[in-house]
Scaffold this active site. Structure first.
Site, PDB file in Angstrom:
ATOM      1  N   SER A 254      62.240  36.985  37.044  1.00 11.22           N
ATOM      2  CA  SER A 254      62.081  36.519  38.415  1.00 11.22           C
ATOM      3  C   SER A 254      61.448  35.133  38.369  1.00 11.22           C
ATOM      4  O   SER A 254      61.122  34.634  37.291  1.00 11.22           O
ATOM      5  CB  SER A 254      61.168  37.469  39.198  1.00 11.22           C
ATOM      6  OG  SER A 254      59.848  37.317  38.722  1.00 11.22           O
ATOM      7  N   LYS A 255      61.264  34.569  39.546  1.00  5.34           N
ATOM      8  CA  LYS A 255      60.703  33.212  39.619  1.00  5.34           C
ATOM      9  C   LYS A 255      59.353  33.114  38.915  1.00  5.34           C
ATOM     10  O   LYS A 255      58.956  32.052  38.479  1.00  5.34           O
ATOM     11  CB  LYS A 255      60.535  32.800  41.083  1.00  5.34           C
ATOM     12  CG  LYS A 255      61.873  32.477  41.719  1.00  5.34           C
ATOM     13  CD  LYS A 255      61.697  31.689  42.986  1.00  5.34           C
ATOM     14  CE  LYS A 255      63.046  31.419  43.631  1.00  5.34           C
ATOM     15  NZ  LYS A 255      63.145  31.888  44.992  1.00  5.34           N
ATOM     16  N   ARG A 256      58.686  34.257  38.866  1.00  2.00           N
ATOM     17  CA  ARG A 256      57.393  34.300  38.183  1.00  2.00           C
ATOM     18  C   ARG A 256      57.487  33.784  36.740  1.00  2.00           C
ATOM     19  O   ARG A 256      56.545  33.254  36.180  1.00  2.00           O
ATOM     20  CB  ARG A 256      56.926  35.755  38.159  1.00  2.00           C
ATOM     21  CG  ARG A 256      55.491  35.990  38.404  1.00  2.00           C
ATOM     22  CD  ARG A 256      55.225  37.427  38.828  1.00  2.00           C
ATOM     23  NE  ARG A 256      56.072  38.422  38.206  1.00  2.00           N
ATOM     24  CZ  ARG A 256      55.882  38.946  37.003  1.00  2.00           C
ATOM     25  NH1 ARG A 256      54.879  38.557  36.264  1.00  2.00           N
ATOM     26  NH2 ARG A 256      56.700  39.877  36.547  1.00  2.00           N
TER      27      ARG A 256
END
Ligand code: GLU
Length: 477
Positions: A254-256
């Site tokens: 994910s963007k994380r």
């Protein structure tokens, strides 16, 4: 099945940009179609009115084109089974919903979202899996009239009988689902739009999709689709559910974990071939040790049987490495054209010469952006203001060394032969170390004390330019 009957589809929802995960799904579908000579269909699943955006749809198409994933049927390329935008197929879904209703397979449900929510919370509190309790199946004509009079909105639910649905999945093997776990499900929402499940089943059926290759996050939806295929008399496709792509910490990517959009990597100057290559390796292998593939090699070697079931981890270093390898295997002229297409202006340098320069610096680049900045040294005079430049020029013998360097290069550098030996004797006769002598030349030429070998750099830059930059450096004194 004839290979020409093999039809796969990529079915993005335009609710966000194309990211690494769904690009990989698109790539697997495309490679499979190209390998077997089947058809690759692009279908836009835009029935979620709230979240679908035209701009995302455009970006997705653009990214797919950039990746070179051309579609045989889809938006802007209509085929026999179009339209390929679900929002343009509403009549078709209504028609199929009517057919199911006529066969007594559906009913109207008036439960409001608040009621459903409070029942869901109640079920959770009791520790049972929340599912619809099918209560509106039992409505009498009188109940229905009352709901209509009260202006209650209805959804259409599909009746699910208890059974075990089995599918054969190319990646997961045999998977069995108990339909008792999900209850009667909604196929048409109260806003007049079909649900995702219904639109997918109608479209896969009508578009004669033979293989559904998609992310594992859709595996639990599959039994619903199978029930719908059966109820509507469609052929049930074969399935391949791809394991999720994970970040290095084992959580779903994910963007994380950093940038995940294809647009980002494109802006960064990664070659589409590098993305294609790297993403193809996330969940598939050729069976030998080969890791770097051209587009053609991938389409020849790809096979659905070699998709692996274990999760794939996105490794930015490896991706970077694939980037460098792809840049190395490209023809120099092709790299030059790609750089020019990105707006890098090297018009001052002739094409042949520029290609030699590209050949010289490309070892150090994973992206076109990096390649462009490596080439900058040839087109942009260095500012001599950096700390390392100031420090080098402030040494007591700097001027003397630079003058000696200039003298040697002016007189001893003939044609192609860079005067390595004369420079070395010059350094010795001055009685200074190599560490004091050579960086002054490099800094004058590039602005940096470290970098490419001078014997390679100088001939590419050309004698005239080298002397000009040295003179400019001498003006500092
Ligand atoms: N539209 C779905 C998504 O973007 C894909 C549906 C499918 O592949 O069946 O996740």
């Amino acid at each position: 099945m004839e290979n020409a009957d093999i039809r796969v589809r990529f079915a993005p929802s335009p609710t966000g940009e194309l990211h690494l995960g769904n690009a990989r799904t698109a790539i697997f579908n495309w490679l499979f179609a190209r390998k077997v000579g089947g058809k690759f269909i692009l279908r836009i699943e835009d029935t979620d009115q709230e979240r679908s955006r035209l701009e995302y749809q455009k970006m997705i198409l653009e990214d797919l084109r950039w990746l070179g994933l051309d579609w045989d049927e889809g938006p802007e390329k209509e085929g026999t089974f179009g339209p390929y935008l679900q929002s343009e197929r509403l009549e078709i879904y209504r028609d199929y919903a009517r057919r199911l209703e006529e066969n007594g397979l559906t009913y109207l449900c008036y439960c409001s979202s608040e009621e459903l929510e409070s029942r869901r919370i109640e079920a959770q509190a009791k520790g049972v899996a929340p599912r619809y309790d099918n209560r509106c199946r039992l409505l009498t004509e009188e109940d229905k009239r009352r709901h209509v009079q009260a202006g209650h909105k209805a959804v259409i639910r599909f009746k699910v009988e208890p059974e075990r649905v089995k599918i054969q999945d190319w990646v997961r093997g045999e998977v069995e689902f108990d339909t008792a776990l999900f209850g009667d499900f909604v196929i048409f929402k109260s806003d007049g739009y079909p649900t995702f499940h219904f639109a997918v089943a109608v479209d896969d059926g009508l578009m004669k999709v033979s293989h559904v290759i998609r992310g594992e996050d859709h595996l639990s939806n599959t039994p619903r689709h199978v029930l719908l295929f059966r109820a509507m008399g469609f052929q049930i496709p074969q399935f391949a559910h791809l394991s999720m792509i994970l970040g290095s910490d084992g959580a779903r990517l994910s963007k994380r974990h950093g940038a995940t959009s294809i647009g980002f990597y494109r802006e960064e100057g990664f070659l589409p071939e590098a993305l294609l290559n790297y993403l193809a390796l996330l969940g598939w292998s050729s069976g030998d040790d080969q890791e770097i593939f051209s587009r053609e090699e991938l389409t020849q070697k790809f096979s659905i049987e070699r998709i692996v079931g274990s999760s794939a981890i996105f490794n930015p270093e490896k991706f970077h490495w694939v980037g460098t390898q792809q840049i190395r295997r490209f023809r120099l002229a092709a790299l030059r054209q790609r750089l020019e297409a990105r707006g890098n202006d090297f018009s001052k340098i002739g094409s042949d010469h520029l290609e030699k320069m590209i050949g010289f610096v490309r070892e150090r680049a994973a992206t076109l952006k990096e390649l462009g900045s490596e080439l900058e040294v040839f087109v942009k005079e260095p500012g001599l203001e950096s700390e390392e430049a100031k420090k080098a020029f402030s040494s007591s013998r700097a001027r003397e060394i630079l003058e000696a360097l200039k003298h040697v290069l002016e007189n001893e550098w003939k044609d192609e032969a860079f005067p390595v030996k004369s420079l070395s004797s010059c350094q010795k006769s001055l009685g200074v170390s190599g560490a004091e002598f050579y960086p002054l030349l490099r800094i004058s030429l590039t602005g940096h004390a470290h970098g490419p070998e001078l014997k390679d750099l100088c001939p590419l830059m050309g004698k005239g330019e080298v002397l000009r930059r040295l003179e400019k450096a001498l003006k500092k004194f």
